[in-house]
Scaffold this active site. Sequence first.
Site, PDB file in Angstrom:
ATOM      1  N   SER A 129      -1.743   9.382   4.519  1.00  0.00           N
ATOM      2  CA  SER A 129      -1.933  10.592   5.340  1.00  0.00           C
ATOM      3  C   SER A 129      -3.441  10.805   5.432  1.00  0.00           C
ATOM      4  CB  SER A 129      -1.299  11.786   4.621  1.00  0.00           C
ATOM      5  OG  SER A 129      -1.731  13.005   5.197  1.00  0.00           O
TER       6      SER A 129
ATOM      7  N   TYR B 161       0.159  17.277  -2.816  1.00  0.00           N
ATOM      8  CA  TYR B 161       0.367  16.306  -1.733  1.00  0.00           C
ATOM      9  C   TYR B 161      -0.894  15.469  -1.512  1.00  0.00           C
ATOM     10  CZ  TYR B 161       1.646  14.506   2.923  1.00  0.00           C
ATOM     11  OH  TYR B 161       1.929  13.688   3.993  1.00  0.00           O
TER      12      TYR B 161
END
Length: 254
Positions: free
Chosen positions: A144, A157
């Site tokens: 990501s 995350y």
Amino acid sequence: MDMQLRDRVVLVTGGASGIGRACTEVLAEESATVLIVDRNPEGSTVASQLRKAGHWVEFVQADLTDESDVRMVAHTARDLFGRLDSVIACAGISGPVGQPAAEVSVEDWDRVMAVNVRGNFLVAKHSIPLLSRSEAPSVVFLGSDSALVGFEGMTPYCTSKGAVLMLTKSLTVDYPQIRFNCLCPGIVDTPMSRADLGQDEGFAGAGLPVMQPGQVARHAVFLASPVSAPINGTTLVADFGYTARSALPTLGFS
Ligand code: NAD
């Protein structure tokens, strides 16, 4: 362009939803054989719809945080197809969002690490023996842009995605005969991002730079295909160029 995927067997984790589902659809279009792995039984519907359209797509339900499940997935690939050429590892969770780090529970922290880090490690660990027999093996991890820049309220995350990036590089060094690459997109319109950002109806009018899952799937499938040899150990960032910009304001050079 011929992606040279005909007759290749590709394992797609997280293939029941979002980016993983889109990867499965693109791979099927490209005549690859796909094994979807997901803990969500909806993966079975995705597989049967594609089979009805004439593609060879199978589904196995598994929790990728559990080593015995992941071992079973590798055995399923071996027993069904006798080979494995690529893995596109999309399974992931965002965990708590909008929570400053000091408020994050240890349970939430461990849950995010278990899926995003341990899960990907286990998928690699148990796929490597089969992948090693392929002529052009390739693994793509969904990282990501959060692997590269911090987002407030998303420390677990972001940390987990940074680990996925380093997992990619470490595996590249350990297994030179297999390619490992990490794909790092910004926001992609999927059930995960809609839930995290409170956009139940989608991102139209939200004023955010958003990609569609099919776009990202094509980037992942390119990296999984022999066409992208010898791209190895890299991070492909798809963020509209945002991380390329200096923090400095535009300077008035004269
Ligand atoms: P999604 O929630 O639509 O799909 C994720 C899938 O992973 C689900 O089907 C879920 O059941 C599966 N999964 C989760 N935990 C699992 C487990 N323990 N075992 C088996 N399956 C499990 O999410 P998405 O947006 O398609 O995300 C796919 C990947 O892309 C994730 O790794 C995510 O972090 C990454 N990503 C997403 C975005 C975005 O904006 N959507 C941006 C950058 C990166």
